[in-house]
Design a protein around this motif. Structure first.
Motif, PDB file in Angstrom:
ATOM      1  N   GLN A 123      -7.832  22.076  -6.648  1.00  0.00           N
ATOM      2  CA  GLN A 123      -8.564  20.870  -7.131  1.00  0.00           C
ATOM      3  C   GLN A 123      -8.850  21.238  -8.848  1.00  0.00           C
ATOM      4  O   GLN A 123      -8.929  20.571  -9.601  1.00  0.00           O
ATOM      5  N   TYR A 124      -8.959  22.670  -8.925  1.00  0.00           N
ATOM      6  CA  TYR A 124      -9.668  23.075 -10.352  1.00  0.00           C
ATOM      7  C   TYR A 124      -8.453  23.539 -11.303  1.00  0.00           C
ATOM      8  O   TYR A 124      -8.817  23.879 -12.227  1.00  0.00           O
ATOM      9  N   ALA A 125      -7.090  23.474 -10.636  1.00  0.00           N
ATOM     10  CA  ALA A 125      -6.175  23.899 -11.554  1.00  0.00           C
ATOM     11  C   ALA A 125      -6.190  22.932 -12.931  1.00  0.00           C
ATOM     12  O   ALA A 125      -6.346  21.884 -12.772  1.00  0.00           O
ATOM     13  N   GLN A 126      -5.838  23.592 -13.940  1.00  0.00           N
ATOM     14  CA  GLN A 126      -5.653  22.524 -15.277  1.00  0.00           C
ATOM     15  C   GLN A 126      -4.353  21.913 -15.313  1.00  0.00           C
ATOM     16  O   GLN A 126      -3.518  22.706 -15.227  1.00  0.00           O
ATOM     17  N   ARG A 127      -4.416  20.646 -15.530  1.00  0.00           N
ATOM     18  CA  ARG A 127      -3.149  19.997 -15.502  1.00  0.00           C
ATOM     19  C   ARG A 127      -2.812  19.301 -16.731  1.00  0.00           C
ATOM     20  O   ARG A 127      -3.885  18.967 -17.549  1.00  0.00           O
ATOM     21  N   ARG A 134      -8.990  21.752   2.822  1.00  0.00           N
ATOM     22  CA  ARG A 134     -10.225  22.320   2.218  1.00  0.00           C
ATOM     23  C   ARG A 134      -9.715  23.111   0.919  1.00  0.00           C
ATOM     24  O   ARG A 134     -10.407  22.759  -0.109  1.00  0.00           O
ATOM     25  N   GLU A 135      -8.441  23.662   0.889  1.00  0.00           N
ATOM     26  CA  GLU A 135      -8.297  24.098  -0.255  1.00  0.00           C
ATOM     27  C   GLU A 135      -7.911  23.374  -1.660  1.00  0.00           C
ATOM     28  O   GLU A 135      -8.211  23.434  -2.641  1.00  0.00           O
ATOM     29  N   VAL A 136      -7.012  22.164  -1.091  1.00  0.00           N
ATOM     30  CA  VAL A 136      -6.603  21.176  -2.136  1.00  0.00           C
ATOM     31  C   VAL A 136      -7.908  20.526  -2.484  1.00  0.00           C
ATOM     32  O   VAL A 136      -7.961  20.183  -3.670  1.00  0.00           O
ATOM     33  N   LEU A 137      -8.820  20.288  -1.825  1.00  0.00           N
ATOM     34  CA  LEU A 137      -9.942  19.294  -2.272  1.00  0.00           C
ATOM     35  C   LEU A 137     -10.997  20.045  -2.773  1.00  0.00           C
ATOM     36  O   LEU A 137     -11.730  19.418  -3.957  1.00  0.00           O
ATOM     37  N   PHE A 138     -11.276  21.414  -2.311  1.00  0.00           N
ATOM     38  CA  PHE A 138     -12.368  22.134  -3.073  1.00  0.00           C
ATOM     39  C   PHE A 138     -11.923  23.492  -3.562  1.00  0.00           C
ATOM     40  O   PHE A 138     -12.875  24.060  -3.963  1.00  0.00           O
ATOM     41  N   GLY A 139     -10.826  23.903  -3.206  1.00  0.00           N
ATOM     42  CA  GLY A 139     -10.317  25.331  -3.914  1.00  0.00           C
ATOM     43  C   GLY A 139      -9.720  25.178  -5.006  1.00  0.00           C
ATOM     44  O   GLY A 139      -9.729  24.393  -5.867  1.00  0.00           O
ATOM     45  N   ALA A 140      -8.714  26.092  -5.457  1.00  0.00           N
ATOM     46  CA  ALA A 140      -7.979  26.289  -6.558  1.00  0.00           C
ATOM     47  C   ALA A 140      -7.081  25.165  -7.100  1.00  0.00           C
ATOM     48  O   ALA A 140      -7.194  24.917  -8.199  1.00  0.00           O
ATOM     49  N   VAL A 159       0.971  -1.214   0.025  1.00  0.00           N
ATOM     50  CA  VAL A 159       0.000  -0.108  -0.052  1.00  0.00           C
ATOM     51  C   VAL A 159       0.849   1.094  -0.082  1.00  0.00           C
ATOM     52  O   VAL A 159       1.892   1.241   0.712  1.00  0.00           O
ATOM     53  N   HIS A 160       0.682   2.263  -0.726  1.00  0.00           N
ATOM     54  CA  HIS A 160       1.217   3.346  -0.890  1.00  0.00           C
ATOM     55  C   HIS A 160       0.328   4.372  -0.535  1.00  0.00           C
ATOM     56  O   HIS A 160      -0.851   4.542  -1.198  1.00  0.00           O
ATOM     57  N   ALA A 161       0.603   5.427   0.243  1.00  0.00           N
ATOM     58  CA  ALA A 161      -0.182   6.366   0.769  1.00  0.00           C
ATOM     59  C   ALA A 161      -0.462   7.643  -0.039  1.00  0.00           C
ATOM     60  O   ALA A 161       0.729   7.927  -0.507  1.00  0.00           O
ATOM     61  N   VAL A 162      -1.599   8.092  -0.374  1.00  0.00           N
ATOM     62  CA  VAL A 162      -1.804   8.985  -1.163  1.00  0.00           C
ATOM     63  C   VAL A 162      -2.532  10.269  -0.313  1.00  0.00           C
ATOM     64  O   VAL A 162      -3.833   9.958  -0.185  1.00  0.00           O
ATOM     65  N   ASP A 163      -1.935  11.050   0.180  1.00  0.00           N
ATOM     66  CA  ASP A 163      -2.394  11.953   0.996  1.00  0.00           C
ATOM     67  C   ASP A 163      -3.292  12.914   0.432  1.00  0.00           C
ATOM     68  O   ASP A 163      -2.980  13.984  -0.170  1.00  0.00           O
ATOM     69  N   ILE A 164      -4.505  12.664   0.442  1.00  0.00           N
ATOM     70  CA  ILE A 164      -5.447  13.701  -0.497  1.00  0.00           C
ATOM     71  C   ILE A 164      -5.641  15.081   0.128  1.00  0.00           C
ATOM     72  O   ILE A 164      -6.055  15.998  -0.471  1.00  0.00           O
ATOM     73  N   GLY A 165      -5.601  15.155   1.394  1.00  0.00           N
ATOM     74  CA  GLY A 165      -5.440  16.571   2.077  1.00  0.00           C
ATOM     75  C   GLY A 165      -4.106  17.314   1.839  1.00  0.00           C
ATOM     76  O   GLY A 165      -4.276  18.476   1.782  1.00  0.00           O
ATOM     77  N   ALA A 166      -3.031  16.601   1.452  1.00  0.00           N
ATOM     78  CA  ALA A 166      -1.647  17.523   1.419  1.00  0.00           C
ATOM     79  C   ALA A 166      -1.518  17.505  -0.168  1.00  0.00           C
ATOM     80  O   ALA A 166      -0.757  18.294  -0.610  1.00  0.00           O
ATOM     81  N   GLY A 167      -2.545  17.169  -0.952  1.00  0.00           N
ATOM     82  CA  GLY A 167      -2.274  17.199  -2.671  1.00  0.00           C
ATOM     83  C   GLY A 167      -1.406  15.996  -3.412  1.00  0.00           C
ATOM     84  O   GLY A 167      -1.252  16.472  -4.508  1.00  0.00           O
ATOM     85  N   ASP A 168      -1.253  14.894  -2.529  1.00  0.00           N
ATOM     86  CA  ASP A 168      -0.314  13.800  -3.243  1.00  0.00           C
ATOM     87  C   ASP A 168      -1.093  13.558  -4.568  1.00  0.00           C
ATOM     88  O   ASP A 168      -0.520  12.985  -5.431  1.00  0.00           O
ATOM     89  N   GLN A 169      -2.585  13.526  -4.596  1.00  0.00           N
ATOM     90  CA  GLN A 169      -3.171  13.146  -5.748  1.00  0.00           C
ATOM     91  C   GLN A 169      -2.895  13.889  -7.026  1.00  0.00           C
ATOM     92  O   GLN A 169      -3.248  13.328  -8.195  1.00  0.00           O
ATOM     93  N   PHE A 170      -2.219  14.931  -6.858  1.00  0.00           N
ATOM     94  CA  PHE A 170      -1.890  15.833  -8.092  1.00  0.00           C
ATOM     95  C   PHE A 170      -0.503  15.621  -8.478  1.00  0.00           C
ATOM     96  O   PHE A 170      -0.200  16.244  -9.667  1.00  0.00           O
ATOM     97  N   LYS A 171       0.017  14.597  -8.054  1.00  0.00           N
ATOM     98  CA  LYS A 171       1.701  14.264  -8.382  1.00  0.00           C
ATOM     99  C   LYS A 171       1.468  13.719  -9.831  1.00  0.00           C
ATOM    100  O   LYS A 171       0.690  12.828  -9.858  1.00  0.00           O
TER     101      LYS A 171
END
Ligand code: GSH
Length: 230
Positions: free
Chosen positions: A226-230, A218-224, A28-40
């Motif tokens: 989350q909605y930045a274009q990648r 909150r910012e990572v999950l529901f703010g800018a 198992v590899h932790a993806v801390d979705i509150g810290a923004g790991d899901q955007f790496k």
């Protein structure tokens, strides 16, 4: 060996429970979705929708590696790989897939929104709270009726439909649900909770979990972010 990229949330728990039920070796590899790991970029390469869970099975079809995102797909994949928790009989198979889709398309998204507007939203919006709490109650009512006729969602057997729905119903309080009003759902939960693999599965990554109610999360999950274009 299977690598799972995940976090201790209902969608993550589904796959953790399934892997424990199957006793498949996994890392198992932790993806801390509150810290923004899901955007790496390395996570987006296997999960382009920036959501956990995702897996890489190094022994996939034809012995080749396969990467998969979307928990419902991962459950179907693991069930087909092992021949467990998705019956081969066509009628039972479609009953299972039907309740899996009920979870993926309805229960998960609606309970997620009920949780969001009741707990995470910075302001209480009455219309949204009522809309999603009512939807949550309606969906618990649908399960209540089905579980009055059968011990499990798809019938007599425990399947990936139960593995998918169960983790979402553990947070009934945050969804505005009074579980006493749904005795069949409550009894089903207890049946599933009694399984040792489930008890192990819901503990995976729990020690790493942090509250998602801080400003950064909150910012990572529901703010800018989350909605930045990648
Ligand atoms: N339909 C997807 C939903 C996955 C999902 O919503 N995952 C959440 C955690 S439960 C997530 O990764 N959120 C991070 C984000 O939205 O950035 C599935 O079932 O896999």
């Amino acid at each position: 060996m299977i690598d799972i990229y995940s976090w201790a949330t209902p969608n993550g728990h589904k796959v953790h429970i399934m892997l424990e039920e199957l006793a498949l070796p996994y890392t198992v590899h932790a993806v801390d979705i509150g810290a923004g790991d899901q955007f790496k970029p390395e996570f987006l390469a296997i999960s382009p929708n920036n959501k956990i869970p995702a897996i890489v099975d190094h022994d996939g079809p034809g012995g080749q590696p396969i990467a998969l995102f979307e928990s419902g797909t991962i459950l179907i994949y693991l069930a087909e790989k092992t021949g467990k928790f998705l019956p081969a009989d066509p009628a039972q198979r479609y009953a299972t897939l039907q309740w899996l889709m009920f979870q993926m398309g309805g229960l998960g998204p609606m309970l997620g929104q009920a949780h969001h507007f009741r707990i995470y939203a910075p302001e209480q919006i009455e219309y949204a709270v009522n809309r999603y709490t009512n939807e949550a109650r309606r969906l618990y009512g649908v399960m209540e009726k089905q579980l009055g006729k059968h011990p499990y969602l798809a019938g007599d057997d425990y399947t990936i439909a139960d593995i998918a729905a169960f983790p979402w119903t553990r947070s009934w309080k945050n969804q505005g649900i009074d579980l006493d009003s749904f005795p069949n759902v409550s009894a089903w939960q207890q049946r599933i909770n009694a399984r040792p693999a489930v008890q192990r599965g819901v503990e995976v990554l729990v020690s790493a979990r942090k509250a998602l109610t801080n400003d950064k999360a909150r910012e990572v999950l529901f703010g800018a972010t989350q909605y930045a274009q990648r």
